[in-house]
Design an enzyme around this catalytic site. Structure first.
Site, short mmCIF file in Angstrom:
data_model
loop_
_atom_site.label_atom_id
_atom_site.label_comp_id
_atom_site.label_asym_id
_atom_site.label_seq_id
_atom_site.Cartn_x
_atom_site.Cartn_y
_atom_site.Cartn_z
N LYS A 167 -32.38 35.99 -52.26
CA LYS A 167 -33.54 36.86 -52.40
C LYS A 167 -33.28 38.25 -51.79
O LYS A 167 -32.42 38.33 -50.93
CB LYS A 167 -34.78 36.21 -51.77
CG LYS A 167 -34.78 36.25 -50.23
CD LYS A 167 -36.12 35.87 -49.68
CE LYS A 167 -36.83 37.01 -49.05
NZ LYS A 167 -36.38 37.45 -47.74
N ASP A 196 -33.27 30.06 -51.81
CA ASP A 196 -34.29 30.37 -50.82
C ASP A 196 -33.90 29.54 -49.60
O ASP A 196 -33.93 28.31 -49.66
CB ASP A 196 -35.67 29.93 -51.33
CG ASP A 196 -36.76 30.28 -50.33
OD1 ASP A 196 -36.57 30.02 -49.13
OD2 ASP A 196 -37.81 30.79 -50.75
N HIS A 197 -33.53 30.21 -48.51
CA HIS A 197 -32.92 29.44 -47.42
C HIS A 197 -33.91 28.45 -46.78
O HIS A 197 -33.51 27.55 -46.07
CB HIS A 197 -32.28 30.35 -46.38
CG HIS A 197 -33.23 30.97 -45.41
ND1 HIS A 197 -33.92 32.13 -45.66
CD2 HIS A 197 -33.62 30.60 -44.18
CE1 HIS A 197 -34.68 32.42 -44.63
NE2 HIS A 197 -34.52 31.52 -43.70
N LYS A 201 -33.74 23.85 -45.10
CA LYS A 201 -34.24 23.28 -43.84
C LYS A 201 -34.59 21.81 -44.05
O LYS A 201 -35.26 21.46 -45.01
CB LYS A 201 -35.48 24.05 -43.36
CG LYS A 201 -35.18 25.52 -43.00
CD LYS A 201 -36.43 26.22 -42.48
CE LYS A 201 -36.27 27.73 -42.41
NZ LYS A 201 -35.47 28.20 -41.30
N GLU A 235 -43.14 34.37 -36.31
CA GLU A 235 -41.84 34.76 -35.74
C GLU A 235 -42.10 35.57 -34.48
O GLU A 235 -43.08 36.33 -34.43
CB GLU A 235 -41.08 35.63 -36.72
CG GLU A 235 -40.72 34.94 -38.00
CD GLU A 235 -39.86 35.84 -38.88
OE1 GLU A 235 -38.65 35.84 -38.68
OE2 GLU A 235 -40.42 36.56 -39.72
N ASP A 254 -41.56 40.17 -48.43
CA ASP A 254 -40.43 39.55 -47.74
C ASP A 254 -40.59 38.03 -47.60
O ASP A 254 -39.62 37.30 -47.65
CB ASP A 254 -40.34 40.19 -46.33
CG ASP A 254 -39.08 39.78 -45.58
OD1 ASP A 254 -38.01 39.73 -46.20
OD2 ASP A 254 -39.18 39.52 -44.36
N HIS A 259 -40.60 32.15 -49.50
CA HIS A 259 -40.68 31.06 -48.52
C HIS A 259 -42.07 30.40 -48.50
O HIS A 259 -42.18 29.18 -48.50
CB HIS A 259 -40.36 31.58 -47.11
CG HIS A 259 -39.07 32.34 -47.02
ND1 HIS A 259 -37.98 32.01 -47.77
CD2 HIS A 259 -38.70 33.41 -46.28
CE1 HIS A 259 -36.99 32.85 -47.50
NE2 HIS A 259 -37.41 33.71 -46.59
N LYS A 359 -44.52 38.88 -37.85
CA LYS A 359 -43.46 39.14 -36.87
C LYS A 359 -44.07 39.49 -35.53
O LYS A 359 -45.20 39.96 -35.46
CB LYS A 359 -42.57 40.28 -37.36
CG LYS A 359 -41.83 39.91 -38.64
CD LYS A 359 -40.66 40.81 -38.89
CE LYS A 359 -39.94 40.44 -40.18
NZ LYS A 359 -39.19 39.19 -40.11
C1 BG6 Z 1 -35.94 36.09 -44.34
C2 BG6 Z 1 -36.77 37.33 -44.16
O1 BG6 Z 1 -35.91 35.73 -45.70
O2 BG6 Z 1 -36.52 35.03 -43.58
C3 BG6 Z 1 -36.82 37.69 -42.68
O3 BG6 Z 1 -36.20 38.38 -44.90
C4 BG6 Z 1 -37.35 36.53 -41.88
O4 BG6 Z 1 -37.63 38.85 -42.48
C5 BG6 Z 1 -36.56 35.27 -42.19
O5 BG6 Z 1 -37.22 36.85 -40.50
C6 BG6 Z 1 -37.19 34.06 -41.54
O6 BG6 Z 1 -36.33 32.97 -41.65
P1 BG6 Z 1 -36.34 31.80 -40.58
O7 BG6 Z 1 -35.39 30.80 -41.14
O8 BG6 Z 1 -35.91 32.39 -39.27
O9 BG6 Z 1 -37.77 31.33 -40.54
#
Ligand code: BG6
Length: 511
Positions: A167, A196-197, A201, A235, A254, A259, A359
């Protein structure tokens, strides 16, 4: 999603021997941050777990002028190497190659084709290529076009070619559609792996197992029993070194179409008819399409945006967003979003889904809370110390990974007192801590051709369809009171009011 999970990758190999087949992993943007932080360690971990083929190689491609030795040192210096993995390090190092080149130059791709052909001969990689675009988004279409023009995208004689894109997939619905069109001019949908990371998880993957492999929850997972759902993604970090990029994007783009929509769709989808990639993704897409489109009035009433100011966090003072490097001192970009969405289908009609993401909030915490309805009448309302409670099922995504269910219990003693207690399960207690990056399972799935954990074009576009009306209204009405929350708080007061107006509250999350 392969049956293999990150926590048991090694064990699984021990008795199943499921190493991926031969291939070359071509890494565009090889000198970048993602390679160092995630991709190289994840590949290395797969190597350690013997989940990579012996006939495997990596070619890094970037504009940096690096010798082969420099590239190998750069990549290996970030690996989680212990004494027990010295052999894997040597194994992995020998399989790293480098090609300098500009993505706009067709010559880069001609050279790459020759290099791949010779590697196929030397490393027996059988003409299977996984192209990973760890680059700035402006290169996505260009690289894919060049792969097509250099005949690198073809799948013939049993060879496969897959392209992985990280992304952002566009910056609104129109640009996402244009990007999908561009890449689909060259590739078939089943060659495209949009990462999508969040889907890497453990607990996110576990949502499906929890819902569809346990008979007791599904019957109550609907409007008859569920009052509402809260998704919190908090976060503590600010924008760190990404201020320049983030300021052009904001939290809505973002985090939400990607997510947050993944969390929501896995929570709300119907049971798929099988665990095949398209069966699962069809159900996710369906529920995303069922999200009620927001009118301009809805946006005003059901969305909240915020930007962090200075504050106290982690025992120290932190600066506000506008003072971050790369951020305009008058920035109007949001670093916090809360939204209320409704899903128009039989299962969820009338059950609001609230989410908040931001954030520099008080805690790093991601969870999905299913709040169940109250009892039909209150038998124990006259009991001393009786606190009104409702059952809540919480799927904790991070940093704690687990599931807990709260319910009422009699407090021991001669008086009838009712308190709220928890039954909880923590991943680390059952399965031990895992040292994986979250990318292992995703990269492995790309290599074995399992697209279950990847977003399809229609899912990406459905996510943007939810967000687009909010972007339009927010663009037309710039925020007047930014910054509107202090670093270290739980976001702007309006986010609390969003629920209070419905007679509800955000769950109090404590460390
Ligand atoms: C990313 C965003 O895709 O995901 C970041 O661009 C965000 O802004 C991050 O901090 C959050 O990922 P995680 O795995 O730390 O929740």
């Amino acid at each position: 999603m392969a049956a293999t999970t990150q926590t048991n990758l090694e064990n699984d190999l021990g008795y199943a021997g499921r190493a991926a087949g031969p291939c070359v992993f071509v890494l565009f943007g090889a000198a970048g941050d993602l390679t160092k932080r995630k991709l190289a360690p994840a590949l290395f971990n797969l190597g350690k777990a013997k989940l990579l083929s012996d006939n495997f190689a990596v070619i890094g491609v970037s504009v940096d002028d690096l010798s082969l030795e420099e590239f190998r040192s750069q990549v290996t210096s970030f690996l989680p190497v212990g004494t027990e993995s010295a052999d894997t390090l040597e194994w992995f190092r020998k399989r790293l190659f480098y090609e300098r080149g500009d993505f706009a130059d067709p010559d880069t791709f001609t050279k790459l084709r020759e290099r791949l052909a010779s590697l196929d001969g030397e490393q027996h990689t059988e003409g299977n290529y996984l192209f990973y675009l760890a680059t700035a988004p402006k290169f996505f279409s260009q690289i894919v076009q060049q792969l097509g023009a250099a005949a690198l995208s073809r799948q013939e004689n049993g060879r496969w070619c897959r392209v992985v894109i990280e992304k952002p997939f566009g910056h609104d619905l129109e640009s996402a559609q244009a990007l999908n069109r561009d890449i689909k001019n060259v590739l078939l949908e089943n060659q495209i792996y949009r990462i999508d990371h969040y889907l890497g998880k453990e607990t996110v993957q576990n949502i499906m197992v929890f819902r569809f492999d346990n008979a007791i929850f599904e019957p109550i997972w609907n409007r008859r029993y569920v009052d509402h759902v809260q998704i919190t993604n908090a976060e503590t970090v600010g924008v760190e070194r990404r201020g320049g990029y983030f300021d052009t994007v904001g939290t809505l783009r973002d985090m939400v179409p990607n997510h947050v929509m993944q969390l929501l769709s896995l929570t709300a989808m119907e049971s798929p008819v099988s665990f095949q990639a398209d069966a699962v993704r069809d159900e996710q897409a369906k529920v995303l399409h069922a999200i009620q489109p927001l009118s301009s009035d809805d946006v005003l009433q059901r969305s909240v945006r915020g930007q962090y100011g200075p504050g106290l966090l982690g025992g120290g003072k932190v600066s506000g967003y506008r003072a971050e490097p790369g951020v305009s001192p008058e920035s109007r970009s949001e670093t916090f979003v809360a939204l209320k969405l409704n899903i128009d289908n039989w299962r969820w009609a009338g059950v609001p889904f609230y989410f908040r993401t931001g954030k520099r909030l008080a805690l790093r915490y991601t969870e999905i809370a299913i709040k169940f309805k109250r009892m039909p009448f209150e038998l124990f309302r006259n009991a001393p110390f009786h606190k009104l409670h409702t059952n809540t099922l919480v799927i904790q995504i991070q940093p704690v990974e687990g599931i807990s269910l709260s319910f009422g219990a009699k407090v021991p003693g001669p008086l009838l007192r009712v308190g709220s207690v928890d039954m909880s399960f923590e991943y680390s207690k059952y399965f031990g801590a895992d040292a994986y990056t979250g990318y292992e399972v995703l990269l492995y799935d790309c290599m074995i051709g399992d697209a279950t954990l990847f977003q399809r074009a229609d899912m990406v576009e459905a996510g943007w369809r939810v967000v687009d009306p909010v972007l339009d209204v927010w663009r037309a009405l710039p925020p007047r009171k930014f910054p509107n929350y202090a670093s270290g708080s739980w976001g702007p007061a309006e986010a609390d009011q969003l629920l209070e107006l419905d007679g509800r509250q955000w769950r109090r999350i404590e460390p």
